[in-house]
Design a protein around this motif. Structure first.
Motif, PDB file in Angstrom:
ATOM      1  N   LEU A  37       8.092  -0.037 -18.368  1.00 49.16           N
ATOM      2  CA  LEU A  37       8.922   1.081 -17.922  1.00 49.16           C
ATOM      3  C   LEU A  37       8.686   2.316 -18.792  1.00 49.16           C
ATOM      4  O   LEU A  37       8.688   3.447 -18.294  1.00 49.16           O
ATOM      5  N   GLY A  38       8.480   2.104 -20.095  1.00 51.80           N
ATOM      6  CA  GLY A  38       8.154   3.222 -20.977  1.00 51.80           C
ATOM      7  C   GLY A  38       6.815   3.843 -20.630  1.00 51.80           C
ATOM      8  O   GLY A  38       6.659   5.070 -20.606  1.00 51.80           O
ATOM      9  N   GLU A  39       5.817   3.005 -20.346  1.00 52.89           N
ATOM     10  CA  GLU A  39       4.500   3.509 -19.951  1.00 52.89           C
ATOM     11  C   GLU A  39       4.584   4.288 -18.651  1.00 52.89           C
ATOM     12  O   GLU A  39       3.981   5.374 -18.511  1.00 52.89           O
ATOM     13  N   LEU A  40       5.308   3.751 -17.688  1.00 58.40           N
ATOM     14  CA  LEU A  40       5.437   4.426 -16.396  1.00 58.40           C
ATOM     15  C   LEU A  40       6.221   5.729 -16.541  1.00 58.40           C
ATOM     16  O   LEU A  40       5.917   6.725 -15.874  1.00 58.40           O
ATOM     17  N   GLY A  41       7.228   5.715 -17.418  1.00 62.26           N
ATOM     18  CA  GLY A  41       7.980   6.944 -17.664  1.00 62.26           C
ATOM     19  C   GLY A  41       7.104   8.029 -18.265  1.00 62.26           C
ATOM     20  O   GLY A  41       7.221   9.207 -17.921  1.00 62.26           O
ATOM     21  N   ASP A  42       6.178   7.627 -19.155  1.00 64.80           N
ATOM     22  CA  ASP A  42       5.249   8.591 -19.747  1.00 64.80           C
ATOM     23  C   ASP A  42       4.308   9.153 -18.689  1.00 64.80           C
ATOM     24  O   ASP A  42       4.018  10.346 -18.668  1.00 64.80           O
ATOM     25  N   ARG A  43       3.846   8.284 -17.791  1.00 64.73           N
ATOM     26  CA  ARG A  43       2.997   8.751 -16.689  1.00 64.73           C
ATOM     27  C   ARG A  43       3.732   9.762 -15.811  1.00 64.73           C
ATOM     28  O   ARG A  43       3.174  10.789 -15.418  1.00 64.73           O
ATOM     29  N   ARG A  92       0.840  -1.220   0.000  1.00 61.81           N
ATOM     30  CA  ARG A  92       0.000   0.000   0.000  1.00 61.81           C
ATOM     31  C   ARG A  92       0.864   1.255   0.000  1.00 61.81           C
ATOM     32  O   ARG A  92       0.578   2.225  -0.721  1.00 61.81           O
ATOM     33  N   ILE A  93       1.917   1.250   0.788  1.00 62.68           N
ATOM     34  CA  ILE A  93       2.811   2.415   0.852  1.00 62.68           C
ATOM     35  C   ILE A  93       3.508   2.620  -0.487  1.00 62.68           C
ATOM     36  O   ILE A  93       3.563   3.738  -1.015  1.00 62.68           O
ATOM     37  N   ALA A  94       4.049   1.534  -1.047  1.00 58.27           N
ATOM     38  CA  ALA A  94       4.772   1.637  -2.318  1.00 58.27           C
ATOM     39  C   ALA A  94       3.855   2.064  -3.450  1.00 58.27           C
ATOM     40  O   ALA A  94       4.249   2.864  -4.314  1.00 58.27           O
ATOM     41  N   ASP A  95       2.633   1.552  -3.480  1.00 56.72           N
ATOM     42  CA  ASP A  95       1.685   1.942  -4.525  1.00 56.72           C
ATOM     43  C   ASP A  95       1.376   3.428  -4.460  1.00 56.72           C
ATOM     44  O   ASP A  95       1.225   4.099  -5.489  1.00 56.72           O
ATOM     45  N   GLU A 100       3.643 -11.090  -2.574  1.00 60.14           N
ATOM     46  CA  GLU A 100       2.257 -10.696  -2.282  1.00 60.14           C
ATOM     47  C   GLU A 100       1.499 -10.316  -3.536  1.00 60.14           C
ATOM     48  O   GLU A 100       0.349 -10.736  -3.739  1.00 60.14           O
ATOM     49  N   VAL A 101       2.097  -9.526  -4.410  1.00 66.84           N
ATOM     50  CA  VAL A 101       1.359  -9.072  -5.594  1.00 66.84           C
ATOM     51  C   VAL A 101       1.136 -10.217  -6.588  1.00 66.84           C
ATOM     52  O   VAL A 101       0.134 -10.219  -7.308  1.00 66.84           O
ATOM     53  N   LEU A 102       2.030 -11.191  -6.614  1.00 63.59           N
ATOM     54  CA  LEU A 102       1.793 -12.334  -7.487  1.00 63.59           C
ATOM     55  C   LEU A 102       0.603 -13.155  -6.995  1.00 63.59           C
ATOM     56  O   LEU A 102      -0.037 -13.864  -7.773  1.00 63.59           O
ATOM     57  N   GLY A 103       0.279 -13.022  -5.717  1.00 59.81           N
ATOM     58  CA  GLY A 103      -0.908 -13.682  -5.202  1.00 59.81           C
ATOM     59  C   GLY A 103      -2.188 -13.173  -5.832  1.00 59.81           C
ATOM     60  O   GLY A 103      -3.215 -13.867  -5.807  1.00 59.81           O
ATOM     61  N   GLU A 104      -2.139 -11.973  -6.418  1.00 59.54           N
ATOM     62  CA  GLU A 104      -3.312 -11.425  -7.100  1.00 59.54           C
ATOM     63  C   GLU A 104      -3.681 -12.246  -8.338  1.00 59.54           C
ATOM     64  O   GLU A 104      -4.797 -12.126  -8.852  1.00 59.54           O
ATOM     65  N   LEU A 105      -2.744 -13.044  -8.819  1.00 56.93           N
ATOM     66  CA  LEU A 105      -2.952 -13.805 -10.061  1.00 56.93           C
ATOM     67  C   LEU A 105      -3.377 -15.244  -9.808  1.00 56.93           C
ATOM     68  O   LEU A 105      -3.474 -16.042 -10.742  1.00 56.93           O
ATOM     69  N   THR A 134      -0.283  -6.253 -13.977  1.00 62.84           N
ATOM     70  CA  THR A 134       0.161  -6.261 -12.584  1.00 62.84           C
ATOM     71  C   THR A 134       1.203  -5.184 -12.337  1.00 62.84           C
ATOM     72  O   THR A 134       1.168  -4.468 -11.322  1.00 62.84           O
ATOM     73  N   ALA A 135       2.151  -5.041 -13.259  1.00 66.07           N
ATOM     74  CA  ALA A 135       3.199  -4.035 -13.101  1.00 66.07           C
ATOM     75  C   ALA A 135       2.648  -2.617 -13.177  1.00 66.07           C
ATOM     76  O   ALA A 135       3.134  -1.715 -12.489  1.00 66.07           O
ATOM     77  N   LEU A 136       1.630  -2.399 -13.984  1.00 58.61           N
ATOM     78  CA  LEU A 136       1.037  -1.064 -14.063  1.00 58.61           C
ATOM     79  C   LEU A 136       0.234  -0.741 -12.797  1.00 58.61           C
ATOM     80  O   LEU A 136       0.133   0.422 -12.410  1.00 58.61           O
ATOM     81  N   ARG A 137      -0.328  -1.775 -12.152  1.00 54.16           N
ATOM     82  CA  ARG A 137      -1.020  -1.547 -10.877  1.00 54.16           C
ATOM     83  C   ARG A 137      -0.026  -1.237  -9.770  1.00 54.16           C
ATOM     84  O   ARG A 137      -0.347  -0.523  -8.817  1.00 54.16           O
ATOM     85  N   HIS A 138       1.173  -1.795  -9.886  1.00 56.25           N
ATOM     86  CA  HIS A 138       2.206  -1.642  -8.854  1.00 56.25           C
ATOM     87  C   HIS A 138       3.482  -1.134  -9.530  1.00 56.25           C
ATOM     88  O   HIS A 138       4.371  -1.933  -9.874  1.00 56.25           O
ATOM     89  N   PRO A 139       3.602   0.166  -9.759  1.00 55.69           N
ATOM     90  CA  PRO A 139       4.706   0.712 -10.566  1.00 55.69           C
ATOM     91  C   PRO A 139       6.103   0.406 -10.042  1.00 55.69           C
ATOM     92  O   PRO A 139       7.077   0.527 -10.794  1.00 55.69           O
ATOM     93  N   TRP A 140       6.214   0.034  -8.801  1.00 56.19           N
ATOM     94  CA  TRP A 140       7.513  -0.300  -8.213  1.00 56.19           C
ATOM     95  C   TRP A 140       7.947  -1.733  -8.547  1.00 56.19           C
ATOM     96  O   TRP A 140       9.106  -2.105  -8.354  1.00 56.19           O
ATOM     97  N   LEU A 141       7.026  -2.534  -9.039  1.00 59.39           N
ATOM     98  CA  LEU A 141       7.299  -3.953  -9.250  1.00 59.39           C
ATOM     99  C   LEU A 141       8.397  -4.228 -10.272  1.00 59.39           C
ATOM    100  O   LEU A 141       9.209  -5.137 -10.050  1.00 59.39           O
ATOM    101  N   PRO A 142       8.448  -3.517 -11.416  1.00 59.32           N
ATOM    102  CA  PRO A 142       9.501  -3.836 -12.390  1.00 59.32           C
ATOM    103  C   PRO A 142      10.910  -3.808 -11.811  1.00 59.32           C
ATOM    104  O   PRO A 142      11.752  -4.624 -12.203  1.00 59.32           O
ATOM    105  N   SER A 143      11.180  -2.888 -10.893  1.00 55.31           N
ATOM    106  CA  SER A 143      12.528  -2.823 -10.321  1.00 55.31           C
ATOM    107  C   SER A 143      12.844  -4.064  -9.504  1.00 55.31           C
ATOM    108  O   SER A 143      14.001  -4.508  -9.442  1.00 55.31           O
TER     109      SER A 143
END
Length: 239
Positions: free
Chosen positions: A162-168, A33-36, A76-81, A104-113
């Motif tokens: 990462l490109g999508e998140l960079g645009d955001r 929740r904090i990271a999101d 935890e986030v993989l549990g969503e799947l 999933t990565a777009l819901r949690h922008p920190w996930l790709p790292s």
């Protein structure tokens, strides 16, 4: 010599003292929740403790260091799947995997790292690995070929995200929507095209439709994914 075994080998909490008010999943959910909301750098033992309404030192009953928290978050986030059922066939299966990873990565922008680093071996991550490997059932592939295929797919998805998140982030930082930014860049366009130095780019600027489309990210993802799958097909048996 490491001080502690991996978190998944440790008991949920110590056997001594009163029963803990929270569990590892509570810690993971609070950190997510904090990271999101604020980004991965905002995640700290102090912030998690505040989110859970407990003392910072009490968190060490569940985790020993921040790396443990990151491991819990990724799992935890993989549990969503968990409700995922993949379609038959390697190509439809890989396509579904790519779309799920992107969402999933777009819901949690920190996930790709985190996903770009070392493998996570939590229960949800192990389940996901087993599921994704199932797309190769019935194919005569060695394990390294399977890993190379999944790694190539993952690299494409993470790169696109990462490109999508960079645009955001650019939109947030500048206060300009994509359309406003394109209009702004349009004022510079005639100077670029008029110089005569960039004939190929000039053609793109005049003819390309995708950069102006409202669904441009979906179009780019789908087109790129098809090309990746076409390339992978050269190394996989037909089925």
């Amino acid at each position: 010599m490491q001080d502690h075994p991996v978190i998944w080998m440790r008991p949920e909490h110590g056997t001594r003292g009163p029963k803990p008010a929270h569990g590892r999943r509570d810690v993971a959910a609070a950190a997510v929740r904090i990271a999101d909301a604020e980004g991965i750098d905002a995640v700290s033992m102090r912030r998690i403790a505040a989110e859970l309404g407990t003392g910072t030192t009490s968190l060490y009953r569940y985790v020993s260091k921040k790396d443990d928290v990151l491991e819990l978050m990724g799992d935890e986030v993989l549990g969503e799947l968990r409700d995922t059922t993949l379609p038959d066939g390697w190509r439809p299966g890989l396509c579904a995997i790519a779309c799920l990873l992107r969402e999933t990565a777009l819901r949690h922008p920190w996930l790709p790292s985190l996903a770009s680093g070392r493998a996570n071996h939590g229960p949800n991550s192990l389940w996901w690995s087993e599921l994704t490997l199932s797309v190769f059932d019935g194919l005569d592939l060695d394990t390294d070929e399977m890993l190379a295929t999944l790694g190539t797919l993952s690299a494409f998805v993470l790169g696109h995200v990462l490109g999508e998140l960079g645009d955001r982030e650019a939109a947030r930082r500048s206060g300009l929507t994509h359309e406003q930014w394109m209009d702004q860049q349009g004022e510079y366009g005639p100077a670029i095209m008029g110089s005569g130095r960039y004939p190929r780019l000039t053609r793109v600027m005049i003819e390309a439709q995708t950069p102006h489309a409202a669904d441009r990210q979906d179009r780019l993802f789908e087109a790129g994914l098809e090309r990746v799958l076409d390339g992978l097909a050269a190394h996989l048996p037909r089925n």
